[in-house]
Scaffold this motif. Structure first.
Motif, PDB file in Angstrom:
ATOM      1  N   HIS A  59       0.830  -1.196   0.000  1.00 34.90           N
ATOM      2  CA  HIS A  59       0.000   0.000   0.000  1.00 34.90           C
ATOM      3  C   HIS A  59       0.866   1.249   0.000  1.00 34.90           C
ATOM      4  O   HIS A  59       0.566   2.228  -0.664  1.00 34.90           O
ATOM      5  CB  HIS A  59      -0.893   0.009   1.234  1.00 34.90           C
ATOM      6  CG  HIS A  59      -1.840  -1.130   1.266  1.00 34.90           C
ATOM      7  ND1 HIS A  59      -3.030  -1.120   0.582  1.00 34.90           N
ATOM      8  CD2 HIS A  59      -1.745  -2.337   1.860  1.00 34.90           C
ATOM      9  CE1 HIS A  59      -3.649  -2.267   0.776  1.00 34.90           C
ATOM     10  NE2 HIS A  59      -2.892  -3.028   1.546  1.00 34.90           N
ATOM     11  N   HIS A  92      -1.530 -10.206   0.808  1.00 31.86           N
ATOM     12  CA  HIS A  92      -2.886  -9.643   0.746  1.00 31.86           C
ATOM     13  C   HIS A  92      -3.872 -10.716   1.169  1.00 31.86           C
ATOM     14  O   HIS A  92      -4.503 -11.373   0.354  1.00 31.86           O
ATOM     15  CB  HIS A  92      -3.190  -9.100  -0.648  1.00 31.86           C
ATOM     16  CG  HIS A  92      -2.360  -7.897  -0.967  1.00 31.86           C
ATOM     17  ND1 HIS A  92      -2.315  -6.791  -0.143  1.00 31.86           N
ATOM     18  CD2 HIS A  92      -1.521  -7.616  -1.994  1.00 31.86           C
ATOM     19  CE1 HIS A  92      -1.497  -5.879  -0.665  1.00 31.86           C
ATOM     20  NE2 HIS A  92      -1.000  -6.365  -1.775  1.00 31.86           N
ATOM     21  N   LEU A 120      -9.676   3.707  15.547  1.00 31.27           N
ATOM     22  CA  LEU A 120      -9.237   4.366  14.322  1.00 31.27           C
ATOM     23  C   LEU A 120      -8.185   3.491  13.669  1.00 31.27           C
ATOM     24  O   LEU A 120      -7.362   2.894  14.357  1.00 31.27           O
ATOM     25  CB  LEU A 120      -8.601   5.708  14.746  1.00 31.27           C
ATOM     26  CG  LEU A 120      -8.275   6.733  13.695  1.00 31.27           C
ATOM     27  CD1 LEU A 120      -9.553   7.183  12.997  1.00 31.27           C
ATOM     28  CD2 LEU A 120      -7.597   7.932  14.342  1.00 31.27           C
ATOM     29  N   LEU A 137      -4.356   8.141   6.959  1.00 28.65           N
ATOM     30  CA  LEU A 137      -5.587   7.752   7.631  1.00 28.65           C
ATOM     31  C   LEU A 137      -6.305   6.701   6.810  1.00 28.65           C
ATOM     32  O   LEU A 137      -6.141   6.619   5.604  1.00 28.65           O
ATOM     33  CB  LEU A 137      -6.491   8.980   7.793  1.00 28.65           C
ATOM     34  CG  LEU A 137      -6.162   9.848   9.007  1.00 28.65           C
ATOM     35  CD1 LEU A 137      -6.749  11.230   8.846  1.00 28.65           C
ATOM     36  CD2 LEU A 137      -6.723   9.186  10.273  1.00 28.65           C
ATOM     37  N   THR A 178      -6.672   0.083   6.090  1.00 24.90           N
ATOM     38  CA  THR A 178      -6.875  -0.766   4.915  1.00 24.90           C
ATOM     39  C   THR A 178      -7.672  -0.044   3.839  1.00 24.90           C
ATOM     40  O   THR A 178      -7.736  -0.493   2.704  1.00 24.90           O
ATOM     41  CB  THR A 178      -7.620  -2.050   5.304  1.00 24.90           C
ATOM     42  OG1 THR A 178      -8.787  -1.685   6.041  1.00 24.90           O
ATOM     43  CG2 THR A 178      -6.739  -2.932   6.181  1.00 24.90           C
ATOM     44  N   ARG A 179      -8.300   1.068   4.177  1.00 23.64           N
ATOM     45  CA  ARG A 179      -9.056   1.825   3.171  1.00 23.64           C
ATOM     46  C   ARG A 179      -8.333   3.109   2.765  1.00 23.64           C
ATOM     47  O   ARG A 179      -8.933   4.029   2.203  1.00 23.64           O
ATOM     48  CB  ARG A 179     -10.446   2.155   3.710  1.00 23.64           C
ATOM     49  CG  ARG A 179     -11.260   0.911   3.968  1.00 23.64           C
ATOM     50  CD  ARG A 179     -12.573   1.217   4.615  1.00 23.64           C
ATOM     51  NE  ARG A 179     -13.222  -0.038   5.001  1.00 23.64           N
ATOM     52  CZ  ARG A 179     -14.395  -0.117   5.586  1.00 23.64           C
ATOM     53  NH1 ARG A 179     -15.069   0.980   5.856  1.00 23.64           N
ATOM     54  NH2 ARG A 179     -14.912  -1.292   5.890  1.00 23.64           N
ATOM     55  N   GLU A 201      -6.449   3.883   0.460  1.00 21.48           N
ATOM     56  CA  GLU A 201      -6.431   4.220  -0.966  1.00 21.48           C
ATOM     57  C   GLU A 201      -7.665   5.007  -1.404  1.00 21.48           C
ATOM     58  O   GLU A 201      -7.656   5.620  -2.471  1.00 21.48           O
ATOM     59  CB  GLU A 201      -6.325   2.957  -1.832  1.00 21.48           C
ATOM     60  CG  GLU A 201      -4.900   2.467  -2.048  1.00 21.48           C
ATOM     61  CD  GLU A 201      -4.490   1.401  -1.051  1.00 21.48           C
ATOM     62  OE1 GLU A 201      -5.189   1.266  -0.017  1.00 21.48           O
ATOM     63  OE2 GLU A 201      -3.489   0.709  -1.301  1.00 21.48           O
ATOM     64  N   VAL A 202      -8.741   4.975  -0.619  1.00 18.29           N
ATOM     65  CA  VAL A 202      -9.972   5.625  -1.074  1.00 18.29           C
ATOM     66  C   VAL A 202      -9.834   7.146  -1.045  1.00 18.29           C
ATOM     67  O   VAL A 202     -10.053   7.824  -2.034  1.00 18.29           O
ATOM     68  CB  VAL A 202     -11.189   5.165  -0.251  1.00 18.29           C
ATOM     69  CG1 VAL A 202     -12.433   5.949  -0.651  1.00 18.29           C
ATOM     70  CG2 VAL A 202     -11.421   3.672  -0.463  1.00 18.29           C
TER      71      VAL A 202
END
Lengths: 698, 698
Positions: free
Chosen positions: A254, A542, A586, A606, A609-610, A612-613
């Motif tokens: 990531h 992954h 968090l 921040l 695992t998300r 990339e959004v």
């Protein structure tokens, strides 16, 4: 580098007497300004425009330090051999046909570099437009003299552009429109040898240069560039081209995927205290405003406070919108300022910020209104900068701004003008204001953007640090490093990666590796429910996508069922990990990536695992210290989540900083590590704990 | 409204023969263009500039439909009484001194409105600069004739500006610089009566108007404006001033706090298909590009595909960066296009997009290069729009773009030019291109912004719906509505609010209300662990911050301990709620808010209880249907999270749409409801379930 800018003698290789050719322009440009000896070189002519022409550079008399080369690409290596033999110090190759046209051209370019290296000569270009010293009127470029002769406009900004055509065209535009005065302009083309880092170093010491503006697409010596920039005493503004290009590396972690092509560079530029622009004219707008050397006052822990002096309520409102969008705020005017402004306005006019000066103008005329209004705002300690709206038109087309502004007194805070008006009044008014040292813009958005830009850096030295001397590693770290050397390249899974983190003293979620349901049940009983079950396969990082992570296991029955399900997968995991399921507030991500140009860099983001959004991540060149981590946090859009959002415990800053400090140190110590990904770094009652991690050895 | 734009007879009340006054300019402006009868009104003069002057409007002969009023504010009511008595249809009050100066002025303005209402007369202004019809040269404004006489430049854009001074100044700027031709320009000032909605309605039917551009700070009849705009057949562009102003209401719910001052309006404008600008010149850039009536092709489910035709690799790269930032993509050129371009370029030049045309230009000159290059790109079905870079300078200062572009053939796709160059070549080249119908910009960022703007709306009618006829409510909904009537205003807590949601058939987390630990244990045993315990206090809606929510309760022992702790709070909850702890993948927020100007609106956002951090939310005017909800989702920055991110189940769109459809319907049916907040709306295996909610009755 001085022999490029102030050479004692210049040979022009490829000079010709044919008008409308580069070889002719090169020579005439020299004669129009350069005051040293000029030697045309071309075996076909005995003389050109009255100058003795030499058959080869070997025969040029002393002194000669610089060669400007403008012969077809295949002939360049031979020419360089001769230059080196003649003891020439630098050559500017303005011909094209090198790396920019493909592999053959690249090979030719490499040959040239090799010849120069052997001969102790520096190369500038190839495929470039050379350089111009505007004050001295030295034009070492094949640009036609029509393009520059009447417009050279000396100033304090030196420009470095990695592009041929654009450099000339853009400079012509800037100078003919009188947008900017320049000190030196450099087109560095393929930058085979001399690059932006060389020129940065030179301009930092150049007395004529007050601000350095660069357009670059790559930083081949990025680390060195940032270290120099961080020690700067002059403002540096960069426009980086190619932000959106997808990185060449396939992104395994990531951290690498978030580094992309630009995020890492943006972080490094921030860290070095470099101003950043997004477009060509924005680069110039920032540079020319920085050239004014305004006295900048940064309110502590607050947004910069701006006063808006306007003739139009609507324009004031739109300015306030743009200030807010750029992170600036409207100043609260002091009672003294209010009193001074109230005296100026008719009694029915309330004094606010934006300050509407139209009623005062109707009452007192422009001279008193500007003198009193601007002086009041400049002297208000709660005002950090001023945006002034001006209309040049109607009865006052040719406002004499010099006279009008003559009586304004106060500290030299940044004062930027937004000017519109009738064409006939607009241009003279703009030029008068610029001459007085007030940058002028025609769009409110740009005025606010530049004001925010001026405050974006605090004018202090940057914080890029050379790698620290590694402290002696612990025995366990020595051991891990030795193993890593033997195994590289390799991808270390969670269990292996967490060993490294533990060796650094960083907290990770405990785990028990088991192979059967009974072992899993025993481990869960020891940890207490709920637990997490993960399947372990060598080199697999992954896991979620592969169905190898099961969370929310509350009872032994559930654990047994989940275990059997995972064990029944087509490719059964080699073993299983039981971990307690921590209750976090968090998810963060931290990581390290080793960049070929910038060296090791650390990441804080921040979303875990998300991440990339929203891509709410910040990079810094390693090593970092606690203060740097604080600055990283301040750049996160969602930083409120770290500060005790809605009853959450605030994140312990010391503990979080420890992660980035240690990862950065590790990168400096263990060269074998290419990437580290700690994702998610869970915040449990304010304290960070690694819940998953991976390390890539190169 | 026609009597404002094409009046049969105009009285100028406050006309004077004194030069350099508004009353004089009003009259001379009329004589310079208006072709109907003109009646100066002023008791002090028998005639002014050769026109009979009347002591009062009562004595003005027929025909007279319009009065322009320019007398001091206190005298205006009397004048309006006379106008109404005389049968005048409309009055433009250009004097200031009304609502803009404070409460007294507002009272005066209200008196004027009352007089006009009684007399069946429409009022325009006060505190405005009136209107100009550029084609007819009707100038009903006190602007000086110097400012407009030589510059009126007819075009298809009609401008509505809620500002006095700016309207005139901005128009002068646009027209003197030949940036834009206008059809009509209106300054509506305080818009006491005639507002932007009236003018929108008029211009939608006005043959001279092809594009409508507005600067407004408020939409007093917002719902009507959006309904009209949604039915439009002409492009509408809006610049909204005051985006950053904090809303006046204290925000009780998350939905209201997220609505702020602008988010709701932005959503409504999107829904109505209105183009949006952020700055004055951007408003104009979009309007003048829309006026070209380009053939827009929107690739299905894809980003618009742009070709860049450039002379500079660097400019191509920066353009690609700005396109990517704006959600556009570089077109993949077809093999036919590649072949055509390869024929044009020298063999060493690879054909890519951005297309570097410089080598072709050197080989063939500009005429062939442009004709062949642009024709190839225009005819490529994979190219939706083209950005062309042009430099006006060096040997080709006065490029004859008309001749050069004459042979270009292909569909009328949007072609925008980025132009820089020597001052002498720049202006004529810009004007020639604009005349040919190619909008020209001097900054790459703006060129990309306008291209993105052109594609931002699909040119179809908007989707703002009038409120649907409410379907007959269920018995339980009738019952709840009756209770609501009796209790308003009130804040309904979770338990009460969820009853409403259940009555709408929307799934909510089950709960059991208890008062002692035994009850809690029994409820938890029935639901199964883990459970959540919440403390209930009448009217309390922000429970987390008050310590009234405990999650992650895995065992009876934990439940008992938590219960006793919560029961021991200083202010003991009245009762307790036990709920199963659902395992969700994602938190959303949905809600409804009733806006005074726009009526009921619904909200969809990401982040649930943390939605305020990234403010990734979308508003729409209710009612909405499933297609509208899909469009809302497409506007979320984090929409990837709804589409099955990293192994998560994708969110069931039908079930999610149901929430917004039902909340919107409820707003239409039950007037007592002011706000609904469902936060978080938890996504459990793809299905939304309300985990907390509140309703505010007004």
């Amino acid at each position: 580098m001085k022999f490029f800018f102030e050479p004692r003698g210049v040979a022009v290789i490829g000079a010709t007497p044919k008008p409308n050719t580069g070889g002719f322009s090169l020579l005439t440009n020299l004669t129009l300004g350069y005051d040293g000896p000029i030697y045309p070189v071309n075996p076909r002519y005995p003389e050109i425009i009255g100058l003795t022409c030499y058959p080869s550079v070997s025969e040029v008399p002393d002194p000669v330090e610089l060669a400007i080369v403008f012969v077809p690409a295949p002939g360049v290596p031979q020419v360089l051999e001769e230059c080196a033999a003649r003891g020439i110090k630098g050559a500017i190759i303005e011909s094209g046909g090198f790396a920019e046209v493909g592999p053959e051209g690249r090979a030719l370019q490499d040959r040239c570099l090799e010849i120069a290296r052997r001969g102790g000569m520096r190369l500038w270009g190839p495929n470039c437009m050379g350089l111009i010293d505007i004050r001295k009127r030295y034009v070492f470029s094949f640009i036609t003299s029509d393009a520059w002769q009447d417009i050279l406009n000396p100033g304090g900004v030196s420009l470095i552009v990695q592009s041929g055509l654009l450099a000339g065209g853009f400079m012509t535009t800037l100078m003919s429109h009188k947008t900017l005065g320049l000190a030196k302009a450099c087109s560095i083309g393929n930058k085979g040898d001399v690059d932006e880092t060389d020129l940065l170093e030179y301009f930092l010491e150049d007395d004529a240069t007050r601000v350095i503006a660069l357009y670059v697409e790559s930083f081949p010596r990025g680390r060195r560039f940032m270290e120099l920039a961080a020690r700067r005493k002059k403002p540096i503004v960069v426009l980086k081209g190619g932000k959106s290009a997808s990185g060449a590396r396939a992104a395994a972690s990531h951290t690498a995927s978030l580094a992309g092509n630009y995020e890492l560079i943006r972080g490094a530029l921030d860290q070095a205290g470099v101003y950043q622009a997004d477009d060509f004219f924005e680069l110039i707008d920032l540079a020319r405003s920085l050239e004014q050397n305004f006295e900048m006052h940064h309110p502590p822990d607050e947004k910069p406070r701006i006063a808006v002096f306007t003739y139009s309520g609507a324009a004031g409102i739109v300015t306030a919108d743009h200030l807010a969008e750029r992170g600036l705020t409207l100043a609260d005017l002091s009672s003294e300022t209010r009193q001074r402004l109230e005296k100026l306005s008719p009694p029915w006019m309330p004094v606010n910020n934006p300050v509407d000066f139209w009623p005062a103008m109707e009452k007192h005329g422009p001279e008193i209104t500007y003198r009193e209004g601007l002086s009041a705002l400049l002297n208000d300690p709660g005002v950090d900068g001023i945006i002034v709206h001006l209309f040049a038109g109607f009865g006052v087309w040719f406002l004499d701004m010099k006279k009008i502004l003559a009586g304004v007194t106060g500290p030299k805070k940044p004062v930027l003008f937004w000017l519109i008006g009738h064409e006939q009044g607009f241009h003279p008014t703009r030029l008068a204001l610029e001459e007085l040292g007030f940058p002028v813009f025609t769009e409110i958005s740009r005025t606010a953007r530049v004001m925010a830009g001026l405050f974006s850096e605090k004018g202090l030295a940057g914080t890029v640090q050379p790698a620290a001397d590694p402290v002696p590693p612990s025995a366990i770290l020595k051991d891990l490093s030795r193993q890593a050397e033997d195994r590289r390249p390799a991808t270390l899974d969670e269990t292996e990666s967490k060993k490294w983190l533990q060796a650094l003293g960083l907290p990770v979620v405990p785990e028990k590796e088991v192979t059967d349901p009974e072992g899993a049940l025993a481990a869960a009983a020891a940890f207490g429910y709920p637990v997490v079950l993960k399947g372990r396969k060598p080199g697999q990082i992954h896991k979620t996508e592969a169905g190898l992570v099961k969370v929310h296991i509350y009872t032994p029955e559930q654990l047994k069922a989940v275990f059997l399900e995972m064990a029944g997968l087509n490719s059964r995991p080699a073993s299983f990990l039981v971990q307690p399921q921590l209750q976090g507030d968090l998810e963060l991500i931290v990581g390290m990536v080793r960049d070929p140009q910038f060296g090791p860099a650390v990441l804080l983001g921040l979303g875990g695992t998300r991440a990339e959004v929203y891509r709410d991540v910040v990079f810094r060149l390693a090593p970092v210290d606690r203060e740097e981590v604080k600055r990283m946090i301040s750049k996160l859009k969602g930083r409120a989540l770290l500060e005790g959002f809605r009853g959450m415990a605030p994140v312990d800053l010391d503990l979080l900083a420890e992660w980035l400090i240690r990862l950065g140190e590790l990168a400096g110590r263990v060269e074998a590590i290419q990437e580290i990904d700690v994702n998610p770094l869970l915040i449990v009652k304010g304290e960070p704990v690694a819940v998953d991690a991976s390390i890539i050895l190169r």
